[in-house]
Design a protein around this motif. Structure first.
Motif, mmCIF file in Angstrom:
data_model
loop_
_atom_site.group_PDB
_atom_site.id
_atom_site.type_symbol
_atom_site.label_atom_id
_atom_site.label_comp_id
_atom_site.label_asym_id
_atom_site.label_seq_id
_atom_site.Cartn_x
_atom_site.Cartn_y
_atom_site.Cartn_z
ATOM 1 N N VAL A 46 8.725 -24.718 22.321
ATOM 2 C CA VAL A 46 7.506 -23.930 22.380
ATOM 3 C C VAL A 46 6.885 -23.979 20.986
ATOM 4 N N ASP A 47 5.639 -24.456 20.889
ATOM 5 C CA ASP A 47 4.937 -24.520 19.615
ATOM 6 C C ASP A 47 4.241 -23.195 19.349
ATOM 7 N N VAL A 48 4.460 -22.651 18.148
ATOM 8 C CA VAL A 48 3.834 -21.396 17.755
ATOM 9 C C VAL A 48 2.957 -21.645 16.535
ATOM 10 N N GLU A 49 1.932 -20.835 16.382
ATOM 11 C CA GLU A 49 1.004 -20.988 15.268
ATOM 12 C C GLU A 49 1.582 -20.473 13.960
ATOM 13 N N ILE A 50 2.358 -19.396 14.037
ATOM 14 C CA ILE A 50 2.866 -18.778 12.812
ATOM 15 C C ILE A 50 4.228 -18.145 13.101
ATOM 16 N N SER A 51 5.115 -18.220 12.135
ATOM 17 C CA SER A 51 6.429 -17.595 12.251
ATOM 18 C C SER A 51 6.813 -17.044 10.887
ATOM 19 N N SER A 52 8.034 -16.601 10.751
ATOM 20 C CA SER A 52 8.466 -16.061 9.466
ATOM 21 C C SER A 52 8.489 -17.133 8.380
ATOM 22 N N ALA A 53 8.522 -18.404 8.749
ATOM 23 C CA ALA A 53 8.517 -19.481 7.760
ATOM 24 C C ALA A 53 7.140 -19.716 7.155
ATOM 25 N N SER A 54 6.073 -19.297 7.845
ATOM 26 C CA SER A 54 4.735 -19.546 7.326
ATOM 27 C C SER A 54 3.885 -18.283 7.162
ATOM 28 N N HIS A 55 4.366 -17.135 7.603
ATOM 29 C CA HIS A 55 3.588 -15.900 7.496
ATOM 30 C C HIS A 55 3.588 -15.417 6.040
ATOM 31 N N PRO A 56 2.418 -15.070 5.497
ATOM 32 C CA PRO A 56 2.345 -14.665 4.087
ATOM 33 C C PRO A 56 3.221 -13.473 3.729
ATOM 34 N N PHE A 57 3.440 -12.560 4.641
ATOM 35 C CA PHE A 57 4.277 -11.397 4.345
ATOM 36 C C PHE A 57 5.706 -11.819 4.050
ATOM 37 N N TYR A 58 6.236 -12.758 4.819
ATOM 38 C CA TYR A 58 7.625 -13.183 4.660
ATOM 39 C C TYR A 58 7.799 -14.229 3.566
ATOM 40 N N THR A 59 6.771 -15.005 3.262
ATOM 41 C CA THR A 59 6.887 -16.051 2.254
ATOM 42 C C THR A 59 6.595 -15.540 0.854
ATOM 43 N N GLY A 60 6.057 -14.332 0.724
ATOM 44 C CA GLY A 60 5.745 -13.772 -0.583
ATOM 45 C C GLY A 60 4.366 -14.154 -1.081
ATOM 46 N N ALA A 61 3.577 -14.799 -0.269
ATOM 47 C CA ALA A 61 2.236 -15.212 -0.672
ATOM 48 C C ALA A 61 1.185 -14.168 -0.313
ATOM 49 N N ALA A 62 1.616 -13.007 0.143
ATOM 50 C CA ALA A 62 0.671 -11.963 0.535
ATOM 51 C C ALA A 62 -0.008 -11.389 -0.700
ATOM 52 N N ARG A 63 -1.276 -11.056 -0.548
ATOM 53 C CA ARG A 63 -2.007 -10.448 -1.655
ATOM 54 C C ARG A 63 -1.683 -8.965 -1.714
ATOM 55 N N VAL A 64 -1.485 -8.474 -2.914
ATOM 56 C CA VAL A 64 -1.247 -7.049 -3.114
ATOM 57 C C VAL A 64 -2.543 -6.439 -3.629
ATOM 58 N N LEU A 65 -3.034 -5.460 -2.913
ATOM 59 C CA LEU A 65 -4.268 -4.801 -3.324
ATOM 60 C C LEU A 65 -3.982 -3.775 -4.408
ATOM 61 N N ASP A 66 -4.850 -3.722 -5.388
ATOM 62 C CA ASP A 66 -4.727 -2.760 -6.466
ATOM 63 C C ASP A 66 -5.398 -1.463 -6.019
ATOM 64 N N THR A 67 -4.691 -0.648 -5.266
ATOM 65 C CA THR A 67 -5.293 0.561 -4.713
ATOM 66 C C THR A 67 -5.569 1.591 -5.793
ATOM 67 N N ALA A 68 -4.715 1.660 -6.814
ATOM 68 C CA ALA A 68 -4.950 2.639 -7.881
ATOM 69 C C ALA A 68 -6.228 2.288 -8.625
ATOM 70 N N GLY A 69 -6.443 1.030 -8.917
ATOM 71 C CA GLY A 69 -7.659 0.615 -9.599
ATOM 72 C C GLY A 69 -8.898 0.860 -8.759
ATOM 73 N N ARG A 70 -8.788 0.700 -7.465
ATOM 74 C CA ARG A 70 -9.928 0.930 -6.576
ATOM 75 C C ARG A 70 -10.292 2.408 -6.550
ATOM 76 N N VAL A 71 -9.285 3.274 -6.539
ATOM 77 C CA VAL A 71 -9.539 4.710 -6.526
ATOM 78 C C VAL A 71 -10.188 5.132 -7.840
ATOM 79 N N GLU A 72 -9.655 4.629 -8.951
ATOM 80 C CA GLU A 72 -10.233 4.970 -10.260
ATOM 81 C C GLU A 72 -11.672 4.470 -10.375
ATOM 82 N N ARG A 73 -11.951 3.286 -9.887
ATOM 83 C CA ARG A 73 -13.304 2.749 -9.938
ATOM 84 C C ARG A 73 -14.245 3.600 -9.079
#
Length: 83
Positions: A46-73
């Motif tokens: 079964v071919d899948v589009e995304i799995s834990s091998a390519s999902h940004p959350f599991y690979t560490g490529a996810a962007r981290v939002l600077d929420t503290a900076g956004r609140v201060e701004r």
């Protein structure tokens, strides 16, 4: 379990097309396509589009939002609201 009402549960290879990664597991999914696995046996694939091998959350490529900076701004722009 009652007999005759549950789908067949057996080995299936899931192949992540984005990462080129495949893994063998058990599932009720089936497919007309087959692949020869490392053990020499042929399994449905079964071919899948995304799995834990390519999902940004599991690979560490996810962007981290600077929420503290956004609140201060926001507070600098619109002023701090006292409660």
């Amino acid at each position: 379990m009652q007999t005759g009402i549950h789908p067949a549960y057996g080995p299936v290879v899931f192949r992540d097309r984005a990462a080129g990664h495949a893994f063998l597991t058990r599932s009720t999914m089936t497919s007309e396509q087959t692949v020869e696995w490392e053990d020499g046996r042929t399994y449905p694939v079964v071919d899948v589009e995304i799995s834990s091998a390519s999902h940004p959350f599991y690979t560490g490529a996810a962007r981290v939002l600077d929420t503290a900076g956004r609140v201060e701004r926001f507070e600098r722009r619109y002023g701090r609201r006292d409660r």
